[in-house]
Scaffold this motif. Sequence first.
Motif, PDB file in Angstrom:
ATOM      1  N   GLU A  34       0.843  -1.192   0.000  1.00  0.00           N
ATOM      2  CA  GLU A  34       0.000   0.000   0.000  1.00  0.00           C
ATOM      3  C   GLU A  34       0.876   1.239   0.000  1.00  0.00           C
ATOM      4  O   GLU A  34       1.892   1.295   0.694  1.00  0.00           O
ATOM      5  CB  GLU A  34      -0.897  -0.013   1.241  1.00  0.00           C
ATOM      6  N   TRP A  59      -4.077   5.478   9.446  1.00  0.00           N
ATOM      7  CA  TRP A  59      -4.062   4.189  10.148  1.00  0.00           C
ATOM      8  C   TRP A  59      -4.378   4.335  11.626  1.00  0.00           C
ATOM      9  O   TRP A  59      -4.745   3.365  12.276  1.00  0.00           O
ATOM     10  CB  TRP A  59      -2.722   3.479   9.924  1.00  0.00           C
ATOM     11  N   THR A 109       7.540  -1.982  12.535  1.00  0.00           N
ATOM     12  CA  THR A 109       6.168  -2.432  12.307  1.00  0.00           C
ATOM     13  C   THR A 109       5.180  -1.587  13.098  1.00  0.00           C
ATOM     14  O   THR A 109       5.510  -0.995  14.126  1.00  0.00           O
ATOM     15  CB  THR A 109       5.969  -3.912  12.693  1.00  0.00           C
ATOM     16  N   THR A 133       1.262  -1.919  14.785  1.00  0.00           N
ATOM     17  CA  THR A 133       0.267  -2.922  15.192  1.00  0.00           C
ATOM     18  C   THR A 133      -0.863  -2.266  15.973  1.00  0.00           C
ATOM     19  O   THR A 133      -0.730  -1.154  16.480  1.00  0.00           O
ATOM     20  CB  THR A 133       0.894  -4.018  16.077  1.00  0.00           C
ATOM     21  N   THR A 136      -3.839  -0.898  15.313  1.00  0.00           N
ATOM     22  CA  THR A 136      -4.327   0.413  14.898  1.00  0.00           C
ATOM     23  C   THR A 136      -5.847   0.384  14.734  1.00  0.00           C
ATOM     24  O   THR A 136      -6.450  -0.673  14.552  1.00  0.00           O
ATOM     25  CB  THR A 136      -3.693   0.816  13.557  1.00  0.00           C
ATOM     26  N   SER A 195      -7.129  -0.549   9.429  1.00  0.00           N
ATOM     27  CA  SER A 195      -6.170  -1.398   8.724  1.00  0.00           C
ATOM     28  C   SER A 195      -6.842  -2.022   7.520  1.00  0.00           C
ATOM     29  O   SER A 195      -8.010  -2.400   7.586  1.00  0.00           O
ATOM     30  CB  SER A 195      -5.647  -2.508   9.640  1.00  0.00           C
ATOM     31  N   THR A 196      -6.115  -2.125   6.414  1.00  0.00           N
ATOM     32  CA  THR A 196      -6.615  -2.880   5.260  1.00  0.00           C
ATOM     33  C   THR A 196      -6.264  -4.352   5.376  1.00  0.00           C
ATOM     34  O   THR A 196      -6.634  -5.146   4.520  1.00  0.00           O
ATOM     35  CB  THR A 196      -6.047  -2.313   3.944  1.00  0.00           C
ATOM     36  N   PRO A 248      -6.775  -6.357   8.696  1.00  0.00           N
ATOM     37  CA  PRO A 248      -7.076  -6.417  10.121  1.00  0.00           C
ATOM     38  C   PRO A 248      -6.346  -7.548  10.841  1.00  0.00           C
ATOM     39  O   PRO A 248      -6.314  -8.679  10.373  1.00  0.00           O
ATOM     40  CB  PRO A 248      -8.590  -6.643  10.145  1.00  0.00           C
ATOM     41  N   VAL A 272       2.061  -4.392  10.321  1.00  0.00           N
ATOM     42  CA  VAL A 272       2.364  -3.776   9.033  1.00  0.00           C
ATOM     43  C   VAL A 272       3.778  -3.212   9.061  1.00  0.00           C
ATOM     44  O   VAL A 272       4.162  -2.517   9.997  1.00  0.00           O
ATOM     45  CB  VAL A 272       1.346  -2.650   8.734  1.00  0.00           C
ATOM     46  N   LEU A 307       3.466   1.035   2.893  1.00  0.00           N
ATOM     47  CA  LEU A 307       3.253  -0.024   3.877  1.00  0.00           C
ATOM     48  C   LEU A 307       3.280  -1.372   3.187  1.00  0.00           C
ATOM     49  O   LEU A 307       2.918  -1.489   2.013  1.00  0.00           O
ATOM     50  CB  LEU A 307       1.888   0.147   4.565  1.00  0.00           C
ATOM     51  N   SER A 337       2.475  -5.730   4.232  1.00  0.00           N
ATOM     52  CA  SER A 337       2.071  -6.657   5.265  1.00  0.00           C
ATOM     53  C   SER A 337       1.678  -7.999   4.644  1.00  0.00           C
ATOM     54  O   SER A 337       1.760  -8.194   3.427  1.00  0.00           O
ATOM     55  CB  SER A 337       0.896  -6.079   6.068  1.00  0.00           C
TER      56      SER A 337
END
Length: 201
Positions: free
Chosen positions: A11, A22, A151, A153, A155, A158-159, A161, A165, A193, A195
């Motif tokens: 992303e 985010w 990273t 975490t 949040t 998130s795209t 979940p 990231v 980003l 993930s």
Amino acid sequence: MAYHLEGRLLEVCNCRVLCPCWVGEDPDFKTCDTIVAYHFDKGAVDGVDVAGRTLVMIAHVPGNILQGNWTAAVYLDDKTSSQQEQALLGVYTGQKGGPVAELAKLVGKVASVQKVPITFEVRGGSGTIKVGDAGYAELDPLKSASGATTTLTDTVFSTVPGAPVFVGKAKQYWTKNHAGMGKDVNMKGHNALQSTFVFDA
């Protein structure tokens, strides 16, 4: 089970590093223009194998990301069969429920759906995406003092979940008047980003 999808996310957007979206804050420049790309390493939707396919949204977000009303141009890689296309669009339009449906609710308008050659390469927090002649992004991860990849975490948005990231910068990011949405983007050094994801419904 309607679907099981495993893969990698890349992303990039026009926000600065780190992207405020985010954590639920407004985008840096009031609106957000983004490429969100999902590559499916494994998975099936209602029995249709979608391993190896890539789905990309090139989207315009008119304000706070949690308020939705995104306009998105959807791209599938040109090796996607009509059966795979139907299956993946069923997931990413929210018809199949599950975690992806929560993301789908944020898209107010799908401007177009196209199949184009897509290159998706992600390794260890670094990656590139090329979406036909519509968009391109390349990212490098941020590193800790010891050299570990930074990273993000837990949040509010998130795209992917539930997944941590990798936070980075885009060495290059451009889109060209995607689906007639009237906005070209060409920048360097902005938010990127990467993930992994596992989605079940």
